[in-house]
Design a protein around this motif. Structure first.
Motif, mmCIF file in Angstrom:
data_model
loop_
_atom_site.group_PDB
_atom_site.id
_atom_site.type_symbol
_atom_site.label_atom_id
_atom_site.label_comp_id
_atom_site.label_asym_id
_atom_site.label_seq_id
_atom_site.Cartn_x
_atom_site.Cartn_y
_atom_site.Cartn_z
ATOM 1 N N LEU A 150 -0.269 4.340 -2.089
ATOM 2 C CA LEU A 150 -0.273 5.804 -1.338
ATOM 3 C C LEU A 150 0.412 6.675 -2.462
ATOM 4 C CD1 LEU A 150 -0.818 7.304 1.212
ATOM 5 C CD2 LEU A 150 1.683 6.726 1.803
ATOM 6 N N TYR B 287 0.961 -1.206 -0.001
ATOM 7 C CA TYR B 287 -0.123 0.194 -0.194
ATOM 8 C C TYR B 287 0.817 1.401 0.113
ATOM 9 C CZ TYR B 287 -2.750 3.605 1.830
ATOM 10 O OH TYR B 287 -3.426 5.138 2.133
ATOM 11 N N ILE B 288 2.020 1.213 0.707
ATOM 12 C CA ILE B 288 2.638 2.367 0.942
ATOM 13 C C ILE B 288 3.679 2.574 -0.576
ATOM 14 C CG2 ILE B 288 4.829 3.440 2.127
ATOM 15 C CD1 ILE B 288 4.036 2.064 4.730
ATOM 16 N N LEU C 60 -2.531 11.428 11.681
ATOM 17 C CA LEU C 60 -2.001 10.259 10.905
ATOM 18 C C LEU C 60 -1.406 9.373 11.767
ATOM 19 C CD1 LEU C 60 -1.097 11.925 7.815
ATOM 20 C CD2 LEU C 60 -3.315 11.197 8.289
ATOM 21 N N GLU D 296 -9.156 6.109 5.177
ATOM 22 C CA GLU D 296 -8.659 4.816 4.974
ATOM 23 C C GLU D 296 -8.050 4.370 6.487
ATOM 24 O OE1 GLU D 296 -5.630 4.889 1.978
ATOM 25 O OE2 GLU D 296 -6.984 5.357 0.336
ATOM 26 N N LEU D 297 -7.289 5.343 7.117
ATOM 27 C CA LEU D 297 -6.802 4.575 8.385
ATOM 28 C C LEU D 297 -7.868 4.557 9.636
ATOM 29 C CD1 LEU D 297 -3.688 7.044 8.637
ATOM 30 C CD2 LEU D 297 -3.800 4.647 8.326
ATOM 31 N N SER E 31 -2.191 7.892 -4.556
ATOM 32 C CA SER E 31 -3.325 8.347 -3.743
ATOM 33 C C SER E 31 -3.068 10.154 -3.762
ATOM 34 C CB SER E 31 -3.570 8.003 -2.469
ATOM 35 O OG SER E 31 -3.820 6.639 -2.598
ATOM 36 N N ILE E 32 -1.615 9.986 -3.161
ATOM 37 C CA ILE E 32 -1.372 11.722 -3.221
ATOM 38 C C ILE E 32 -1.302 12.270 -4.478
ATOM 39 C CG2 ILE E 32 0.698 13.042 -2.732
ATOM 40 C CD1 ILE E 32 1.454 10.913 -0.664
ATOM 41 N N MET F 187 -5.373 16.639 1.599
ATOM 42 C CA MET F 187 -4.894 15.424 1.662
ATOM 43 C C MET F 187 -5.027 14.669 2.936
ATOM 44 S SD MET F 187 -2.352 13.511 -0.239
ATOM 45 C CE MET F 187 -1.501 14.925 -1.035
ATOM 46 N N HIS G 70 -8.168 12.560 3.170
ATOM 47 C CA HIS G 70 -8.323 11.452 2.250
ATOM 48 C C HIS G 70 -7.641 10.247 2.650
ATOM 49 C CE1 HIS G 70 -8.002 9.192 -1.568
ATOM 50 N NE2 HIS G 70 -6.692 9.016 -1.296
ATOM 51 N N ILE G 71 -6.521 10.536 3.699
ATOM 52 C CA ILE G 71 -5.815 9.203 4.108
ATOM 53 C C ILE G 71 -6.373 9.039 5.697
ATOM 54 C CG2 ILE G 71 -3.479 8.723 5.168
ATOM 55 C CD1 ILE G 71 -2.240 10.695 3.167
ATOM 56 N N TYR H 209 -2.113 17.101 11.129
ATOM 57 C CA TYR H 209 -1.030 15.796 10.587
ATOM 58 C C TYR H 209 -0.916 14.904 11.737
ATOM 59 C CZ TYR H 209 -0.499 16.899 5.704
ATOM 60 O OH TYR H 209 -0.694 17.143 4.284
#
Length: 441
Positions: A265, A260-261, A421, A307-308, A268-269, A300, A303-304, A418
């Motif tokens: 990812l 995924y990373i 995250l 998912e988390l 996605s960015i 951003m 969006h992340i 941030y």
């Protein structure tokens, strides 16, 4: 496919003490105990595999004489010690299954295979491969109408013919206990026509059928494919436990957090920047490149975070549909409490004022408002007969009116936004740890 990477941190993050190796890009007869009983290491050296096919049919001689050649494996080497789990990571078609087949001696004469496989420093002969490895296929080839206990019993009777009925019964019971299948022992496997055990339980039954022979090397082809995040986590923990018991476990992996990373990812960015570019300049927001970058950086995070947050809830709730609904409701609640669009911060009850600090929408909205309106001056002509019609003559007044003190909190809001995250990553790990503890109990 010849690179070897250490993934010790992957297992440590899951509370596991075993070691994990990762190779990137990329038979079940009764064991020969002379090779397997005292197994301490497995070495694969310079495995290469090339396939060739004729371009055209046999009746078209010009094209039939031409061959299409593809090299699937190119000098792959690795070494695994007993007690370790190794993952082979790669996209579809990268050669993961082919490498497992080559190690297990399952490749026929359709291509050219080179390389050597050593067990305890001794090179294996062609007839010894299937005696040294247990192979769990990606597809579960189980009979739908049999129960879990019947499936394992019949498999044991075929694989352990020299054992007594009592020994086979004890072995089946021990394997079901080892893989936590006792609660579904009398449940049917099920299939498309009628329901049965879950997908994760089916995968554990397939693994259990190979453990009946006490293998020291277990090869699994994508054991986590098709499973949800929580079940995948349980399968990985199970495989690590099997490796701890003086076994070598080798798995192919298609979808992982690392994948995924690496693969998802970045895209996605990029997709977020494409979306913000279209939105920002089409709507006609402040034409300042620095403000555009700040705007994109703020967008951003939601969006992340979405998912988390889904992963965190999957550690608590097993139903993915309920998780998706829960994430949507939490986002709506965060917008209503933290954004300030529906009701300003001062007008909210004290309880909701405190709750707003727990929403990422509060910090994101403050950042977006400040980014757009800071330093702007408006030209307003008062209407005749309407004194005070020009209430706002600068962007700073809009900021102070809706979000008092936001100008002085700009950097702080960015850091707090941030901070969600890593906080959700840690919370996700904790939720899965608690889930695993409850499942084991």
């Amino acid at each position: 496919m010849s690179q070897l990477y250490s993934m010790q941190d992957v297992l440590q993050n899951n509370g596991l003490n075993g070691s994990f190796k990762l190779v990137s890009e990329m038979g079940t007869s009764q064991p020969n105990w002379d090779y397997v009983e005292s197994l301490c290491c497995l070495s694969v050296k310079n495995v290469s595999y090339t396939v060739s096919e004729h371009v055209g049919p046999w009746w078209d001689l010009p094209s039939f004489r031409k061959k299409w050649t593809r090299q699937i494996l190119n000098r792959v080497s690795f070494h695994v010690d007993s007690g370790q789990i190794m993952g082979i990571l790669g996209n579809s078609g990268s050669g993961k299954t082919t490498l497992l087949d080559a190690v297990a001696g399952r490749i026929g004469n359709s291509g050219k295979l080179l390389g050597e496989v050593f067990v305890n420093g001794r090179k294996l002969k062609a007839e010894q491969f299937q005696d040294c490895f247990s192979y769990v296929l990606q597809s579960d080839n189980l009979l739908s109408y049999l129960t879990v206990e019947e499936t394992l019993t019949y498999t044991a009777q075929l694989a352990l013919r020299k054992h007594s009925s009592e020994a086979i019964r004890k072995k089946v019971t021990a394997v079901m206990a080892e893989l936590s299948l006792g609660h579904v022992a009398h449940s049917v496997i099920g299939g498309r026509i009628f329901p049965g055990i879950s997908g994760g339980e089916r995968r554990r039954v397939s693994i259990a059928s190979q453990l009946l022979q006490d293998p020291k090397v277990i090869l699994l082809d994508e054991p986590t494919t098709g499973l949800d995040s929580m079940t995948t986590n349980q399968i990985v923990v199970l495989l690590a436990e099997l490796a701890r018991r003086d076994r070598i476990v080798i798995v192919t992996i298609h979808h992982t957090f690392l994948a995924y990373i690496i693969h998802i990812l970045p895209f996605s960015i990029i997709s977020v920047f494409i979306f913000t570019s279209f939105l920002y300049w089409t709507v006609g927001m402040n034409p300042d490149p620095v403000r555009f970058v700040c705007f994109s950086a703020v967008v951003m995070v939601p969006h992340i975070v979405g998912e988390l947050l889904t992963l965190v809830l999957l550690g608590v709730v097993q139903d993915p549909n309920m998780v998706n609904s829960g994430v949507a409701l939490l986002n709506i609640a965060g917008i209503m409490v933290g954004s300030g669009f529906l009701r300003s911060f001062k007008q909210m009850p004290v309880v909701f004022q405190w709750l707003s600090y727990l929403t990422f929408q509060k910090y994101g909205c403050e950042l977006l408002i400040v980014t757009e309106f800071y330093g702007l001056n408006f030209t307003c002509t008062p209407l005749a007969g309407l004194p005070g019609s020009c209430l706002m003559d600068s962007g700073n007044m809009i900021i102070d009116q809706g979000y008092p003190g936001a100008l002085s909190r700009y950097t702080q809001d960015f850091l707090l936004l941030y901070a969600f995250l890593p906080a959700l990553v840690i919370l996700g790990i904790i939720s899965f740890k608690i889930r695993d503890h409850l499942v084991r109990r």
